[in-house]
Write an enzyme that holds these catalytic residues in place. Sequence first.
Site, PDB file in Angstrom:
ATOM      1  N   PHE A  79       0.846  -1.197   0.000  1.00  0.00           N
ATOM      2  CA  PHE A  79       0.000   0.000   0.000  1.00  0.00           C
ATOM      3  C   PHE A  79       0.876   1.239   0.000  1.00  0.00           C
ATOM      4  CE2 PHE A  79      -2.315   3.471   2.042  1.00  0.00           C
ATOM      5  CZ  PHE A  79      -3.464   3.498   1.270  1.00  0.00           C
ATOM      6  N   ASP A 121       9.063   2.574   1.728  1.00  0.00           N
ATOM      7  CA  ASP A 121       7.910   3.356   2.147  1.00  0.00           C
ATOM      8  C   ASP A 121       7.762   3.147   3.649  1.00  0.00           C
ATOM      9  OD1 ASP A 121       5.453   4.317   2.876  1.00  0.00           O
ATOM     10  OD2 ASP A 121       4.376   3.498   1.148  1.00  0.00           O
ATOM     11  N   LYS A 163       2.368   9.682   8.249  1.00  0.00           N
ATOM     12  CA  LYS A 163       1.637   9.271   9.460  1.00  0.00           C
ATOM     13  C   LYS A 163       2.200   9.837  10.776  1.00  0.00           C
ATOM     14  CE  LYS A 163      -1.167   5.582   7.770  1.00  0.00           C
ATOM     15  NZ  LYS A 163      -0.819   5.116   6.431  1.00  0.00           N
TER      16      LYS A 163
END
Length: 386
Positions: free
Chosen positions: A132, A217, A246
């Site tokens: 993702f 990532d 995040k």
Amino acid sequence: MPSFDTSHIMPTAVRPPMVMTEGKGSWLKDDSGRVFLDFVQGWAVNCLGHSPEVITDALVEQSQKLINCSPAYYNEPLLDLVNTLSSLSGFDHVFMCNSGAEANEGAIKLARKWGSLNRNGAYEIITTVNGFHGRTLATMSASGKSEWDGLFEPRVPGFTKVPLNDIEAMRNAINDNTVAVMLEPIQGEAGVYPAEIEYLEQLRTLCSKQGILLIFDEVQTGVGRTGKMFAFQHTSIRPDIMSLGKGLGGGTPVAALLASKEVSCFTPGDQGGTFNGNALISAAAKAVVDTVSSEEFLANVNENSQYLTSKLCELSERFGHGEVRGKGLLLGLRVNNANSKDIAAKALDQDLLINAPYPDTLRFMPALNVTKDEIDQMIERLTNCL
Ligand SMILES: *Cc1c(COP(=O)(O)O)cnc(C)c1O
């Protein structure tokens, strides 16, 4: 029913009928006064819990000095933040932006530019099945979520997918058109599936030998989430490019693209954005990074991790569920003979917020400074749902 009019919200998410109004630490309150124990924390975003003083102080102080002078000028918090991130991570150059997807778009653009300069225009990036990377067109195309097949066609070309932890599949997928490999050190949205350390180290060797870039990532795994400041620090290797998001802003919207000097080939005009590196959010992120990167803080994350892991293992054994996966405070529990979404719905009735990313997995991503008592309360409430 909510006491607010929700009819004008574009229906892009299924939400329960509460309206959240206040949060402190691991606790979140709705407009009826109901208080929830929050083990979602904005999807691993609020690494210091809700409204921690270090962030509110930084925001108040900075907002009275300078909020935004545009990316056309330097500002102090931006330089402070970038220098701190660079020295903590060892990456030479940092580009600040506003979301994980935007950081990954930057990583993709940087790799493509590097390919045009150094690898005869190679532009393909190999990513992982179930990976993702975000919800922009390019990052959706980079992601390996089968649920997205056929959505928003045509897809952005140039992404090939291979299964995680299969070094042979990766070796076979590399060709003259390949410019980079991009993956998460732990697949988060897929349900907390870690890349093996050995696999990541083999990948580094493979990429170096083939003359292609390795991109991590770390939007979900970065900033203390796995018990080290960055997940790549669990290995003996480093990627060429890394993205953060995040937890970086502790709940404020900020992300970063980091690269080593050798691959940092953007020149003025290649990349930018109106809000990027604004003083207000840079000050908040700087406060978060300073707090999380301290040795005592990370030691406490590891202690919390051990405690939560052992409690989840006990629970799993007692109720006949599956393994506990993950690192630090990014943990997944496989549930057997039950749908995790039903369990998460029951948990809501117990005033507990937990996440069910896949039908067979519950995901736990509490505040990194969660207390043992809060972990105990979570386990007690979850027990009632099993
Ligand atoms: C959440 C996430 C993203 C996307 O970040 P946004 O801020 O939602 O754009 C990208 N990669 C990973 C690994 C993520 O967990």
